[in-house]
Motif scaffolding. Sequence first.
Motif, short mmCIF file in Angstrom:
data_model
loop_
_atom_site.label_atom_id
_atom_site.label_comp_id
_atom_site.label_asym_id
_atom_site.label_seq_id
_atom_site.Cartn_x
_atom_site.Cartn_y
_atom_site.Cartn_z
N LEU A 267 0.83 -1.21 0.00
CA LEU A 267 0.00 0.00 0.00
C LEU A 267 0.86 1.26 0.00
O LEU A 267 0.61 2.20 -0.76
CB LEU A 267 -0.92 0.00 1.22
N ALA A 268 1.91 1.26 0.83
CA ALA A 268 2.79 2.43 0.90
C ALA A 268 3.51 2.64 -0.42
O ALA A 268 3.70 3.77 -0.86
CB ALA A 268 3.78 2.26 2.04
N SER A 269 3.92 1.54 -1.07
CA SER A 269 4.64 1.67 -2.34
C SER A 269 3.75 2.21 -3.44
O SER A 269 4.24 2.77 -4.43
CB SER A 269 5.20 0.31 -2.76
N LYS A 270 2.42 2.07 -3.28
CA LYS A 270 1.48 2.61 -4.26
C LYS A 270 0.97 3.99 -3.85
O LYS A 270 0.04 4.52 -4.48
CB LYS A 270 0.28 1.65 -4.41
N GLY A 271 1.51 4.57 -2.79
CA GLY A 271 1.09 5.89 -2.36
C GLY A 271 -0.21 5.90 -1.58
O GLY A 271 -0.79 6.97 -1.35
N ARG A 272 -0.69 4.75 -1.14
CA ARG A 272 -1.96 4.66 -0.42
C ARG A 272 -1.68 4.64 1.10
O ARG A 272 -1.98 3.70 1.81
CB ARG A 272 -2.73 3.43 -0.88
N SER A 273 -1.08 5.72 1.57
CA SER A 273 -0.61 5.79 2.96
C SER A 273 -1.76 5.77 3.96
O SER A 273 -1.63 5.22 5.06
CB SER A 273 0.23 7.05 3.16
N ALA A 274 -2.88 6.40 3.62
CA ALA A 274 -4.01 6.45 4.56
C ALA A 274 -4.51 5.04 4.87
O ALA A 274 -4.78 4.70 6.03
CB ALA A 274 -5.14 7.30 3.98
N GLU A 275 -4.62 4.19 3.83
CA GLU A 275 -5.05 2.81 4.05
C GLU A 275 -4.01 2.03 4.83
O GLU A 275 -4.34 1.19 5.67
CB GLU A 275 -5.30 2.13 2.70
N ALA A 276 -2.74 2.32 4.55
CA ALA A 276 -1.67 1.64 5.27
C ALA A 276 -1.75 1.95 6.76
O ALA A 276 -1.56 1.07 7.61
CB ALA A 276 -0.31 2.06 4.71
N PHE A 277 -2.05 3.22 7.10
CA PHE A 277 -2.13 3.60 8.52
C PHE A 277 -3.31 2.94 9.21
O PHE A 277 -3.25 2.66 10.42
CB PHE A 277 -2.21 5.12 8.65
N LYS A 278 -4.39 2.67 8.51
CA LYS A 278 -5.52 1.97 9.13
C LYS A 278 -5.09 0.58 9.60
O LYS A 278 -5.45 0.13 10.69
CB LYS A 278 -6.67 1.86 8.13
N ILE A 279 -4.32 -0.10 8.74
CA ILE A 279 -3.85 -1.45 9.10
C ILE A 279 -2.83 -1.37 10.22
O ILE A 279 -2.81 -2.19 11.14
CB ILE A 279 -3.27 -2.14 7.86
N PRO A 295 0.30 11.47 10.00
CA PRO A 295 0.76 12.86 9.96
C PRO A 295 -0.20 13.71 9.17
O PRO A 295 -0.93 13.20 8.31
CB PRO A 295 2.13 12.75 9.27
N PRO A 296 -0.27 15.02 9.43
CA PRO A 296 -1.23 15.90 8.75
C PRO A 296 -1.17 15.80 7.24
O PRO A 296 -2.19 15.84 6.57
CB PRO A 296 -0.82 17.30 9.24
N ARG A 297 0.04 15.63 6.68
CA ARG A 297 0.14 15.60 5.22
C ARG A 297 -0.53 14.35 4.64
O ARG A 297 -1.05 14.37 3.54
CB ARG A 297 1.61 15.66 4.79
N VAL A 298 -0.51 13.21 5.40
CA VAL A 298 -1.16 12.00 4.93
C VAL A 298 -2.67 12.17 4.95
O VAL A 298 -3.38 11.82 4.01
CB VAL A 298 -0.75 10.79 5.79
N ALA A 299 -3.19 12.74 6.04
CA ALA A 299 -4.63 12.96 6.13
C ALA A 299 -5.11 13.93 5.05
O ALA A 299 -6.16 13.75 4.44
CB ALA A 299 -4.98 13.50 7.52
N ALA A 300 -4.31 14.99 4.82
CA ALA A 300 -4.68 15.97 3.80
C ALA A 300 -4.68 15.35 2.42
O ALA A 300 -5.58 15.60 1.60
CB ALA A 300 -3.72 17.16 3.85
N ALA A 301 -3.70 14.50 2.15
CA ALA A 301 -3.63 13.86 0.84
C ALA A 301 -4.79 12.90 0.64
O ALA A 301 -5.35 12.78 -0.46
CB ALA A 301 -2.30 13.11 0.70
N ALA A 302 -5.17 12.19 1.70
CA ALA A 302 -6.29 11.26 1.59
C ALA A 302 -7.58 12.00 1.33
O ALA A 302 -8.43 11.56 0.54
CB ALA A 302 -6.41 10.43 2.87
#
Length: 557
Positions: A267-279, A295-302
């Motif tokens: 997930l992280a390698s595909k830029g899907r950090s928000a989903e990665a953080f859920k897991i 981090p704020p930048r991940v939430a903002a990007a999601a």
Amino acid sequence: MDVESGLQAITARLGRFHVVLCALLSTAYVYQALFNLSFVFTTMRSEHRCLVPDCETNASLTDMRPSWLDGTVLPADTCSPFMLDVQCGGRERANVTVRCDQWVYPDKDLSIMTEWDLTCSNDWLIAMVGTANSLGRALGLPLFGYVSDVLGRRIALLVGLGVSCCLGIGRSFAPNYATFVSLEFLDPLFYDGIGGAAFIMGMELMPTPARGAWSAVTHVIFAFSLAFLGVVAWLLPHWRLMLRAIYGSALLCLAALWFAPESVRWLASKGRSAEAFKIINKAAKMNGIPDFTPPPRVAAAAAAAVDDSGKDPKAANTSPQSSFSADVKEFCRSRILVLRLVVSCLCWVAIMFVYDGLAVYSVSLAGNQYVNFMLVELVEVPAALIAWKTMAMAGRRATLMYSIVPAAACCVSYHFLPAAPHEAAWARTAAVLLAKLFVTVAYTATYVLAAELFPTRLRHTMYALSATCGRLGSALGPQMPLLRAYMESLPLLVFGAVCFLTGLLALTVPETANVALPDTVEEAEAIGKTMKKRGPLEDIELPHNTASRGASNTSNT
């Protein structure tokens, strides 16, 4: 805190999350093993004799020695017309011309051979089933490597198992040979990617010290599952019922695997950090670790990824196909990684050649062929445990070299052991068993290396490509018993030579023990170069630090 930091925290030690994940993924290995060799029993050859229409009764249709055959010796070759001196049908004893176009079996429903009379001129059709299975496996590995790297490990696992269940149940209802062999080809096209997807998922979510243990666990489960297949076939000696029991019960496994999480690294390698953080948060709760807040930048990007219609495309990024193509091009530009891929493929070919060749050769040994085969399969259990401990203490490359060279010695020693059928049978059997044990240790180490040498975006693809090359060795290995026509021990001498050459090849492989799985081509290239280790769980010194890697992942979200 970025994804990499959160991942390092939850993989710092083994916890409840990892145990549950391991249990879920292990069920995939159980069914891959059951599917893998089911054709051995669906094509099982049976005792049979020619049907003599003038003499048969309802009672004799399952009797291999009916009363009217008393004192009569059937010819060795019953595939050509022959004369039979019998007394039956109310006639005096007389010669009966028998043309063998129908046969009698103890159990007509035992296998496709007995049901569809695949004997004499049709005997080659039985061997074609195994060929179709091998071809499907060879094509399925790279296919699901691509699916896993583009669409995700979990998708590959669920799709592979689900489609395979349908094909297996459908095969149990096959009305004829053509339908059966077509489904036999399609089935491994899907199920052979199950184990690879489950293995990669486990490798990417397990703590670094536990990656070797995970490989050992999968091999132990696979070995016991193969033994369990024999139990199932014994309890259900009708091929259609056996297939329905195996593939039908796999649907329960499919329901359980639905709850398995996707790989955080993928997930992280595909830029899907928000989903990665859920897991990561879920794993942290299960392991008793405080929550991680994105981090704020991940939430903002999601949030920015959600369009006006309220849909989350998850892919405001580059399309999966173009991204995959770019990853492959970047990989091919790396001379180091291309060379490692070649070495990985050669190791797989050599080890699978000996690994499968010894299993087939075991039925040629003196003694009970079924017991010999079971021993050769079950010896993988202690081999997997030895591999686990050796990889933890000495590393992957050392384990490969220290096991493949003794395997060569065992194979060569077979030639010098006495060939007397009784006095030395145990010694030669022991040499083959020890060779299989050492080769299995080497196989386990190669399995782990193939998953640790390559970057996350292409990890399953390169692993699958290596394993696909290994199928070439699997196809050649079972042919080695034919060399016995020239010299009885020649197959073992060939196996020994191949093992020795593999040991030399292992010298070119970098050590990957206690090294974090690489996410990028640069990180993969850095494996084996000058490293600075502060502990068994810490990353190697790489050209780009963790923070820059996290920022890169975030920018892709």
